[in-house]
Motif scaffolding. Sequence first.
Motif, PDB file in Angstrom:
ATOM      1  N   THR A 120     -15.661   2.066  -7.490  1.00 53.86           N
ATOM      2  CA  THR A 120     -15.569   1.060  -6.436  1.00 53.86           C
ATOM      3  C   THR A 120     -14.784  -0.130  -6.960  1.00 53.86           C
ATOM      4  N   GLN A 150     -13.470  -3.980  -6.183  1.00 52.41           N
ATOM      5  CA  GLN A 150     -13.851  -5.141  -5.386  1.00 52.41           C
ATOM      6  C   GLN A 150     -12.797  -6.220  -5.570  1.00 52.41           C
ATOM      7  N   ASP A 172     -14.687  -4.356  -0.633  1.00 52.42           N
ATOM      8  CA  ASP A 172     -14.897  -3.206  -1.513  1.00 52.42           C
ATOM      9  C   ASP A 172     -14.088  -2.010  -1.038  1.00 52.42           C
ATOM     10  N   LYS A 173     -13.680  -1.212  -2.002  1.00 56.37           N
ATOM     11  CA  LYS A 173     -13.018   0.059  -1.707  1.00 56.37           C
ATOM     12  C   LYS A 173     -13.606   1.107  -2.628  1.00 56.37           C
ATOM     13  N   GLU A 174     -14.125   2.167  -2.025  1.00 58.26           N
ATOM     14  CA  GLU A 174     -14.832   3.177  -2.805  1.00 58.26           C
ATOM     15  C   GLU A 174     -14.033   4.475  -2.844  1.00 58.26           C
ATOM     16  N   ASP A 175     -14.056   5.111  -4.015  1.00 57.35           N
ATOM     17  CA  ASP A 175     -13.417   6.425  -4.178  1.00 57.35           C
ATOM     18  C   ASP A 175     -14.232   7.192  -5.197  1.00 57.35           C
ATOM     19  N   GLU A 183       0.801  -1.218   0.000  1.00 60.60           N
ATOM     20  CA  GLU A 183       0.000   0.000   0.000  1.00 60.60           C
ATOM     21  C   GLU A 183       0.832   1.265   0.000  1.00 60.60           C
ATOM     22  N   MET A 226      -7.553   3.233  -9.163  1.00 61.18           N
ATOM     23  CA  MET A 226      -7.792   2.650  -7.846  1.00 61.18           C
ATOM     24  C   MET A 226      -6.722   1.616  -7.553  1.00 61.18           C
ATOM     25  N   SER A 227      -6.427   1.452  -6.298  1.00 55.58           N
ATOM     26  CA  SER A 227      -5.600   0.345  -5.855  1.00 55.58           C
ATOM     27  C   SER A 227      -6.358  -0.358  -4.728  1.00 55.58           C
ATOM     28  N   ILE A 228      -6.192  -1.649  -4.613  1.00 56.69           N
ATOM     29  CA  ILE A 228      -6.879  -2.394  -3.563  1.00 56.69           C
ATOM     30  C   ILE A 228      -5.988  -3.528  -3.111  1.00 56.69           C
ATOM     31  N   TYR A 229      -5.987  -3.772  -1.805  1.00 57.03           N
ATOM     32  CA  TYR A 229      -5.049  -4.735  -1.246  1.00 57.03           C
ATOM     33  C   TYR A 229      -5.733  -5.766  -0.356  1.00 57.03           C
ATOM     34  N   SER A 230      -6.966  -5.455   0.105  1.00 58.85           N
ATOM     35  CA  SER A 230      -7.676  -6.355   1.012  1.00 58.85           C
ATOM     36  C   SER A 230      -8.974  -6.811   0.380  1.00 58.85           C
TER      37      SER A 230
END
Lengths: 118, 110
Positions: free
Chosen positions: B62, B64, B55-58, A103, B48-52
């Motif tokens: 979103t 997923q 969902d991650k919203e910006d 991250e 977007m970046s996502i690691y977990s």
Amino acid sequence: GAVVSQHPSRVICKSGTSVKIECRSLDFQATTMFWYRQFPKQSLMLMATSNEGSKATYEQGVEKDKFLINHASLTLSTLTVTSAHPEDSSFYICSARGGRGGEDSPLHFGNGTRLTVT
Amino acid sequence: QKEVEQNSGPLSVPEGAIASLNCTYSDRVSQSFFWYRQYSGKSPELIMSIYSNGDKEDGRFTAQLNKASQYVSLLIRDSQPSDSATYLCAVERGDDKIIFGKGTRLHILP
């Protein structure tokens, strides 16, 4: 945000000549830089990964003697296309990240270099 | 199996609707996932970046992530004509290299 500067943006060269492309991280120290190539309507293909102060690692099928990569400092990496041929004409894009992944270090792209070999 | 797979499209979505973009990946140890937007002749830009998992919203976007299914998606709400572009899914492999899918061309219909 993080800025990666890539020069030149466009270059036209004659077959057999060499072309150098520079990639600089302007406001962060890039421990790793990646060089990608993109042909028209294709995705980005990873060519090589360079870490500051060490030799670049090349992806399978990429000629290391043709695509010379130097990452002499934490802010500068160069790609030299040696003895360019028309089939080397492509969009070359560098990218840089500051950390070891995760991250704290997303990938930041330069604006790319459009190489045309005549 | 390719490392990162996307439907090439084109995906046509009416203006104002939700655009759904999908991506699957093969490296089970991957931990970082990214969506980039690329306009024709331009360099990719990070959306977007996502690691977990989850969902991650910006804003209108979103992301997923489902690591068990090795699946990443991007939803764009209230689609605008300016969203018309190629969307690239990128996955960080276990060796820290980031690999891209072929991209999905999205066309928002005015």
